[in-house]
Design a protein around this motif. Sequence first.
Motif, PDB file in Angstrom:
ATOM      1  N   ARG A  37     168.381  42.800  92.278  1.00 37.63           N
ATOM      2  CA  ARG A  37     167.435  43.702  91.629  1.00 37.63           C
ATOM      3  C   ARG A  37     166.226  43.977  92.514  1.00 37.63           C
ATOM      4  O   ARG A  37     165.741  43.077  93.208  1.00 37.63           O
ATOM      5  CB  ARG A  37     166.961  43.077  90.308  1.00 37.63           C
ATOM      6  N   TYR A  88     169.937  49.862  81.806  1.00 42.07           N
ATOM      7  CA  TYR A  88     169.321  49.494  83.079  1.00 42.07           C
ATOM      8  C   TYR A  88     169.171  50.730  83.968  1.00 42.07           C
ATOM      9  O   TYR A  88     169.775  51.785  83.714  1.00 42.07           O
ATOM     10  CB  TYR A  88     170.159  48.439  83.808  1.00 42.07           C
ATOM     11  N   GLN A  91     167.551  50.654  90.466  1.00 43.90           N
ATOM     12  CA  GLN A  91     166.900  49.353  90.618  1.00 43.90           C
ATOM     13  C   GLN A  91     167.889  48.227  90.922  1.00 43.90           C
ATOM     14  O   GLN A  91     167.480  47.161  91.390  1.00 43.90           O
ATOM     15  CB  GLN A  91     166.112  49.022  89.347  1.00 43.90           C
ATOM     16  N   TRP A  92     169.151  48.466  90.680  1.00 44.71           N
ATOM     17  CA  TRP A  92     170.166  47.432  90.884  1.00 44.71           C
ATOM     18  C   TRP A  92     171.135  47.849  91.983  1.00 44.71           C
ATOM     19  O   TRP A  92     171.439  49.023  92.143  1.00 44.71           O
ATOM     20  CB  TRP A  92     170.936  47.182  89.587  1.00 44.71           C
ATOM     21  N   HIS A 144     174.668  40.677  86.505  1.00 44.62           N
ATOM     22  CA  HIS A 144     173.992  41.919  86.103  1.00 44.62           C
ATOM     23  C   HIS A 144     174.216  42.189  84.619  1.00 44.62           C
ATOM     24  O   HIS A 144     173.286  42.571  83.894  1.00 44.62           O
ATOM     25  CB  HIS A 144     174.524  43.081  86.951  1.00 44.62           C
TER      26      HIS A 144
END
Length: 409
Positions: free
Chosen positions: A119, A218, A222-223, A206
């Motif tokens: 992340r 999410y 960002q991931w 995740h």
Amino acid sequence: MQIPNWFLLRQSNMRITVPLPICLPIFAVPTALLVLSLFSKKIPNYAKQILSVPLLATVALTPIVFSCGNALFDLGIASTCFNIFLRLFELYWISPTLYNKPVYADRNYLYTELWSCLRIFPNHSKKNDDTKEPKEYIKDKKWYHIIVNLVTHIFICDLIGSWLTTFTGNEVITLRQTNPGLYFVFLVQFVLLLNSLFNVIGYSLHLLHCLYYDGGSYSQEQWHPLISNPIISTSLEELWSGRWHQLFHSTWVAFGFRPTRHILQRIFAKSPVKNPKPIIFTLASLAVFLTSGAMHEFMIFSNVGWSAYSRYFIGQQTSFFLIQGVGVIIERLMSNIRVPVEVKDSFLFKQVIRRAWVIGWAYFTFPFLMDGFTYNESWNDSPLMFTKPYLIQLMRTIPNGSLLCGSLL
């Protein structure tokens, strides 16, 4: 290298076999106590350090003394315990000794370290303008998008893992000498398997974070995947710094890179060297590779026992990772050679020569990495074997299918 029957060698590995639900708490409970102690500001530093000794010892000894009866899970437990030990040892002993820091860490710090391998955190950088607001990430994906990626990599693990069961451990170890072509195929499949295996771990983590912390949604921006197709790397630096998994990166930097840099900075401060930064950075980077090698040595040692480890595998993992570090240094030195722009940007140089360099380096060095992990045929303990009967039947049916498989087909 021909190794005796792996079953006989395993007899020297006299660990206590316990079910996985019992094995996990053996190191998880001491870890939890160590973490809770870090949060406290009331307990004196010396008291924390004294209390840490038996708890750290328990974490480190767990994979040596206990086995859950599954070679793959045992490898995972060994790597986990090793890195828990390193990270907490750094917080309890190295930081107070080298940097005069208290034995303390807040929850946000540990949370950030834990999830930084997957992340991006929108924190201010000291190098940036303090007036600039942290970037806001918009949640544009749902938890079921993670499921799609997770299932895809589970299927790949199942498929390649089923193919691996056609090989014996000794066969893999001697494959480069007996059948170089099949060894190359095995190497490619091995890297693809690791890519999917680590992504199964990454997407599982995740998914856990998405459901527990983020309410089921999410931000895709960002991931990022835990590992990103290392098979297509065009340089060793890209392979190890960009595409390989960063699961333990924060631990290796804290335990290997920073202490080495700190000590070398003190040494070179009193030396006549005008610009020691490149030397310091190079040696600190090699310390990270050395730490990685030490972890893999520990995994092999704890899973095969001292007798087999000392006779056949000692030093292989350390040699492999130090060789990778040397390769990265060679690349950095070669990058200083002036090459015409039209050559440097050509398809032949960027897509053919550079990839051939990485693949060739891997072809001749990966036996150091693979031997210890393949000799006891740990892939046979994989819980993912759903496609095995279909794959075996297919390879037996197609012409010359046996040429792409091991002797157990």
